[in-house]
Design a protein around this motif. Structure first.
Motif, mmCIF file in Angstrom:
data_model
loop_
_atom_site.group_PDB
_atom_site.id
_atom_site.type_symbol
_atom_site.label_atom_id
_atom_site.label_comp_id
_atom_site.label_asym_id
_atom_site.label_seq_id
_atom_site.Cartn_x
_atom_site.Cartn_y
_atom_site.Cartn_z
ATOM 1 N N THR A 168 0.681 -1.243 0.121
ATOM 2 C CA THR A 168 -0.094 0.000 0.143
ATOM 3 C C THR A 168 0.985 1.165 -0.160
ATOM 4 O O THR A 168 1.877 1.204 0.394
ATOM 5 C CB THR A 168 -0.867 0.233 1.247
ATOM 6 N N SER A 169 0.254 2.297 -0.258
ATOM 7 C CA SER A 169 1.110 3.458 -0.446
ATOM 8 C C SER A 169 1.731 4.032 1.096
ATOM 9 O O SER A 169 2.522 4.476 1.133
ATOM 10 C CB SER A 169 0.269 4.919 -1.142
ATOM 11 N N GLY A 170 0.741 3.697 1.898
ATOM 12 C CA GLY A 170 1.170 3.873 3.417
ATOM 13 C C GLY A 170 2.308 3.067 3.768
ATOM 14 O O GLY A 170 3.207 3.680 4.591
ATOM 15 N N ASN A 171 2.394 1.828 3.158
ATOM 16 C CA ASN A 171 3.630 1.121 3.740
ATOM 17 C C ASN A 171 4.742 1.571 2.944
ATOM 18 O O ASN A 171 6.118 1.594 3.606
ATOM 19 C CB ASN A 171 3.387 -0.391 3.463
ATOM 20 N N VAL A 172 4.653 2.064 1.548
ATOM 21 C CA VAL A 172 5.781 2.641 0.911
ATOM 22 C C VAL A 172 6.282 3.781 1.874
ATOM 23 O O VAL A 172 7.749 4.040 1.748
ATOM 24 C CB VAL A 172 5.539 2.760 -0.369
ATOM 25 N N VAL A 173 5.338 4.744 2.104
ATOM 26 C CA VAL A 173 5.760 5.779 3.115
ATOM 27 C C VAL A 173 6.614 5.567 4.160
ATOM 28 O O VAL A 173 7.760 6.103 4.433
ATOM 29 C CB VAL A 173 4.585 6.808 3.452
ATOM 30 N N ALA A 174 6.101 4.353 4.878
ATOM 31 C CA ALA A 174 6.739 3.794 6.194
ATOM 32 C C ALA A 174 8.341 3.333 5.760
ATOM 33 O O ALA A 174 9.108 3.437 6.578
ATOM 34 C CB ALA A 174 5.779 2.594 6.956
ATOM 35 N N LEU A 175 8.239 2.738 4.652
ATOM 36 C CA LEU A 175 9.691 2.199 4.265
ATOM 37 C C LEU A 175 10.454 3.026 3.875
ATOM 38 O O LEU A 175 11.726 3.261 4.104
ATOM 39 C CB LEU A 175 9.456 1.291 3.119
ATOM 40 N N ARG A 176 10.070 4.362 3.295
ATOM 41 C CA ARG A 176 10.838 5.522 3.190
ATOM 42 C C ARG A 176 11.449 6.060 4.265
ATOM 43 O O ARG A 176 12.578 6.211 4.482
ATOM 44 C CB ARG A 176 9.916 6.547 2.218
ATOM 45 N N ASP A 177 10.530 6.078 5.249
ATOM 46 C CA ASP A 177 10.873 6.630 6.397
ATOM 47 C C ASP A 177 11.908 6.089 7.204
ATOM 48 O O ASP A 177 12.691 6.608 8.008
ATOM 49 C CB ASP A 177 9.660 6.940 7.527
ATOM 50 N N ILE A 178 11.887 4.677 7.145
ATOM 51 C CA ILE A 178 12.900 3.999 7.634
ATOM 52 C C ILE A 178 14.274 3.941 7.127
ATOM 53 O O ILE A 178 15.195 4.117 7.717
ATOM 54 C CB ILE A 178 12.486 2.208 7.716
ATOM 55 N N LEU A 179 14.290 3.913 5.770
ATOM 56 C CA LEU A 179 15.262 4.074 5.057
ATOM 57 C C LEU A 179 16.106 5.535 5.296
ATOM 58 O O LEU A 179 17.366 5.656 5.197
ATOM 59 C CB LEU A 179 15.125 4.092 3.486
ATOM 60 N N ASN A 180 15.296 6.555 5.422
ATOM 61 C CA ASN A 180 15.722 7.854 5.831
ATOM 62 C C ASN A 180 16.650 7.865 7.205
ATOM 63 O O ASN A 180 17.250 8.631 7.534
ATOM 64 C CB ASN A 180 14.683 8.936 5.895
ATOM 65 N N ARG A 181 15.851 7.053 8.085
ATOM 66 C CA ARG A 181 16.464 7.194 9.279
ATOM 67 C C ARG A 181 17.687 6.160 9.635
ATOM 68 O O ARG A 181 18.750 6.632 10.198
ATOM 69 C CB ARG A 181 15.573 6.172 10.458
ATOM 70 N N VAL A 182 17.549 5.241 8.811
ATOM 71 C CA VAL A 182 18.765 4.305 8.965
ATOM 72 C C VAL A 182 19.871 4.961 8.012
ATOM 73 O O VAL A 182 21.088 4.786 8.237
ATOM 74 C CB VAL A 182 18.585 2.846 8.342
#
Length: 100
Positions: A66-80
């Motif tokens: 879902t687009s919401g999970n892609v946003v969550a994935l982006r946020d994790i990548l930005n944090r890591v």
């Protein structure tokens, strides 16, 4: 099923393989879903035996979210990955507790 992801266990009954995808990738959308397609460049086997090296980009994985999970994935990548080109520390990991 619980709406609280912290209350659910993460299981891997099929022992899903980790796949190297060091080639091109693509993101496409259809409705509220986005599909990430990952490739790996590989030489053609027959050509190798004939002394030629010709590569093809082979699709190795498609992940639809879902687009919401892609946003969550982006946020994790930005944090890591805080700096472009920076590689996360060995043994490092991150996860999202948000279920979209």
């Amino acid at each position: 099923m619980s709406d609280n992801p912290e209350a659910t266990k993460v299981l891997d009954p099929d022992n899903v393989a980790e796949i190297l995808c060091d080639g091109r990738f693509n993101i496409s959308s259809s409705g509220g879903l986005l599909t990430l397609t990952f490739t790996q460049s590989r030489p053609r086997a027959q050509d190798l035996f004939e002394g030629k090296v010709i590569h093809d980009d082979i699709v190795r994985a498609r992940i639809t979210m879902t687009s919401g999970n892609v946003v969550a994935l982006r946020d994790i990548l930005n944090r890591v990955i805080k700096t472009p080109g920076e590689v996360p520390a060995a043994g490092g990991s991150a996860s999202s507790t948000t279920k979209h």
